[in-house]
Design a protein around this motif. Sequence first.
Motif, mmCIF file in Angstrom:
data_model
loop_
_atom_site.group_PDB
_atom_site.id
_atom_site.type_symbol
_atom_site.label_atom_id
_atom_site.label_comp_id
_atom_site.label_asym_id
_atom_site.label_seq_id
_atom_site.Cartn_x
_atom_site.Cartn_y
_atom_site.Cartn_z
ATOM 1 N N SER A 16 0.737 -0.778 -0.058
ATOM 2 C CA SER A 16 -0.544 -0.261 0.333
ATOM 3 C C SER A 16 0.864 0.944 -0.127
ATOM 4 C CB SER A 16 -0.478 -0.339 1.589
ATOM 5 O OG SER A 16 -2.197 1.075 1.063
ATOM 6 N N LEU A 17 1.282 1.977 -1.219
ATOM 7 C CA LEU A 17 1.971 3.045 -1.475
ATOM 8 C C LEU A 17 1.432 4.273 -1.783
ATOM 9 C CD1 LEU A 17 4.636 1.461 -3.309
ATOM 10 C CD2 LEU A 17 4.184 1.593 -1.371
ATOM 11 N N PHE A 18 1.756 5.041 -1.333
ATOM 12 C CA PHE A 18 1.069 6.894 -1.428
ATOM 13 C C PHE A 18 2.590 7.350 -2.380
ATOM 14 C CE2 PHE A 18 0.333 5.829 3.030
ATOM 15 C CZ PHE A 18 -1.043 5.751 3.142
ATOM 16 N N ARG A 19 1.593 8.544 -2.959
ATOM 17 C CA ARG A 19 2.755 9.642 -4.371
ATOM 18 C C ARG A 19 1.326 10.966 -3.752
ATOM 19 N NH1 ARG A 19 6.318 10.451 -8.098
ATOM 20 N NH2 ARG A 19 5.624 11.506 -9.246
ATOM 21 N N GLY A 20 2.089 11.706 -3.823
ATOM 22 C CA GLY A 20 2.043 13.505 -3.958
ATOM 23 C C GLY A 20 1.991 13.531 -5.626
ATOM 24 N N GLU A 21 1.048 13.743 -6.305
ATOM 25 C CA GLU A 21 1.285 14.335 -7.625
ATOM 26 C C GLU A 21 0.794 16.118 -7.557
ATOM 27 O OE1 GLU A 21 2.800 13.859 -10.118
ATOM 28 O OE2 GLU A 21 2.968 12.075 -10.538
ATOM 29 N N SER A 22 0.953 16.313 -8.941
ATOM 30 C CA SER A 22 0.124 17.471 -9.755
ATOM 31 C C SER A 22 -1.536 17.084 -10.206
ATOM 32 C CB SER A 22 1.119 17.776 -11.028
ATOM 33 O OG SER A 22 0.154 18.708 -11.428
ATOM 34 N N ALA A 23 -2.022 17.842 -9.864
ATOM 35 C CA ALA A 23 -3.392 17.307 -9.819
ATOM 36 C C ALA A 23 -3.636 17.551 -11.312
ATOM 37 C CB ALA A 23 -4.990 18.286 -9.442
ATOM 38 N N ASP A 24 -3.037 17.779 -12.195
ATOM 39 C CA ASP A 24 -3.394 18.446 -13.805
ATOM 40 C C ASP A 24 -2.578 16.757 -14.114
ATOM 41 O OD1 ASP A 24 -4.113 20.911 -14.175
ATOM 42 O OD2 ASP A 24 -2.819 21.831 -14.137
ATOM 43 N N GLU A 43 2.760 13.516 1.239
ATOM 44 C CA GLU A 43 1.715 14.815 1.478
ATOM 45 C C GLU A 43 2.707 15.777 1.558
ATOM 46 O OE1 GLU A 43 0.216 13.673 5.216
ATOM 47 O OE2 GLU A 43 -1.505 13.679 4.915
ATOM 48 N N MET A 44 3.962 15.468 1.850
ATOM 49 C CA MET A 44 5.108 16.718 1.171
ATOM 50 C C MET A 44 5.386 17.172 -0.210
ATOM 51 S SD MET A 44 9.050 16.922 2.336
ATOM 52 C CE MET A 44 9.600 15.444 1.662
ATOM 53 N N PHE A 45 4.965 16.035 -0.386
ATOM 54 C CA PHE A 45 4.700 16.260 -2.282
ATOM 55 C C PHE A 45 4.066 16.877 -2.629
ATOM 56 C CE2 PHE A 45 8.720 13.803 -1.519
ATOM 57 C CZ PHE A 45 10.102 14.522 -2.675
ATOM 58 N N ALA A 46 2.424 16.465 -2.352
ATOM 59 C CA ALA A 46 1.819 17.295 -2.886
ATOM 60 C C ALA A 46 1.363 18.505 -2.520
ATOM 61 C CB ALA A 46 0.523 16.089 -2.086
ATOM 62 N N SER A 47 1.674 18.826 -1.639
ATOM 63 C CA SER A 47 1.206 19.958 -0.825
ATOM 64 C C SER A 47 2.787 21.040 -1.415
ATOM 65 C CB SER A 47 0.504 19.932 1.050
ATOM 66 O OG SER A 47 2.136 20.535 1.123
ATOM 67 N N GLY A 48 3.534 20.724 -1.842
ATOM 68 C CA GLY A 48 4.760 21.645 -1.830
ATOM 69 C C GLY A 48 5.599 21.591 -3.217
ATOM 70 N N ARG A 53 0.301 25.524 -10.498
ATOM 71 C CA ARG A 53 -0.526 25.883 -10.641
ATOM 72 C C ARG A 53 -1.034 25.341 -12.125
ATOM 73 N NH1 ARG A 53 -2.195 31.325 -10.131
ATOM 74 N NH2 ARG A 53 -1.079 31.943 -8.365
ATOM 75 N N PRO A 54 -2.060 25.231 -12.922
ATOM 76 C CA PRO A 54 -3.053 25.769 -12.132
ATOM 77 C C PRO A 54 -3.686 25.087 -11.641
ATOM 78 C CG PRO A 54 -3.534 24.817 -14.457
ATOM 79 C CD PRO A 54 -2.378 24.018 -13.774
ATOM 80 N N SER A 55 -3.721 23.357 -11.012
ATOM 81 C CA SER A 55 -5.040 23.203 -9.949
ATOM 82 C C SER A 55 -4.488 22.353 -8.872
ATOM 83 C CB SER A 55 -5.644 21.552 -10.729
ATOM 84 O OG SER A 55 -5.884 21.996 -12.318
ATOM 85 N N GLY A 56 -3.227 22.501 -8.338
ATOM 86 C CA GLY A 56 -2.767 22.300 -7.398
ATOM 87 C C GLY A 56 -1.759 21.019 -7.240
ATOM 88 N N SER A 100 -6.852 16.636 -1.758
ATOM 89 C CA SER A 100 -6.251 17.603 -2.817
ATOM 90 C C SER A 100 -5.432 18.981 -2.127
ATOM 91 C CB SER A 100 -7.198 18.232 -3.786
ATOM 92 O OG SER A 100 -8.286 17.041 -4.373
ATOM 93 N N TYR A 101 -5.046 19.742 -2.703
ATOM 94 C CA TYR A 101 -4.062 20.965 -2.308
ATOM 95 C C TYR A 101 -4.364 22.166 -3.051
ATOM 96 C CZ TYR A 101 -1.874 17.560 1.517
ATOM 97 O OH TYR A 101 -2.103 16.836 2.098
ATOM 98 N N PRO A 102 -4.327 22.940 -2.605
ATOM 99 C CA PRO A 102 -4.584 24.290 -3.597
ATOM 100 C C PRO A 102 -2.709 24.862 -4.130
ATOM 101 C CG PRO A 102 -4.730 25.307 -1.615
ATOM 102 C CD PRO A 102 -4.862 23.975 -1.580
#
Length: 109
Positions: A16-24, A43-48, A53-56, A100-102
């Motif tokens: 079970s793995l996680f990834r912080g990715e660009s929403a676009d 979370e650090m990558f998803a929010s940073g 832009r434009p989608s977070g 999701s993160y802005p």
Amino acid sequence: TVLRRWLPPYSGTALSLFRGESADRFKAGRVGFCWTPKREVAEMFASGLNAVRPSGGVLLQAEVPAYAVIAGPGKHSQYLGEFEYTIEPMKLSFTNNICSYPPADRRKD
């Protein structure tokens, strides 16, 4: 793939793995190769870094079958505390967007 020839082979079980990715990128069906079992790292990558832009950014989670894992965490990834696994994203049958993160420059910290 070329990565399977270059990296040490993975011989473990499903993860079970996680990834912080660009929403676009996620909306376009493209996700990266590096995933971690540590939610806080993703979370650090998803929010940073990936909250562009434009989608977070988005926090993704997937149940990754062993055949989709190319390699386990290398020494440098362990040193950084990221514990990243290299996977073949096209072999994932389902990826869950759990948060999701802005864009980083639009947040009020």
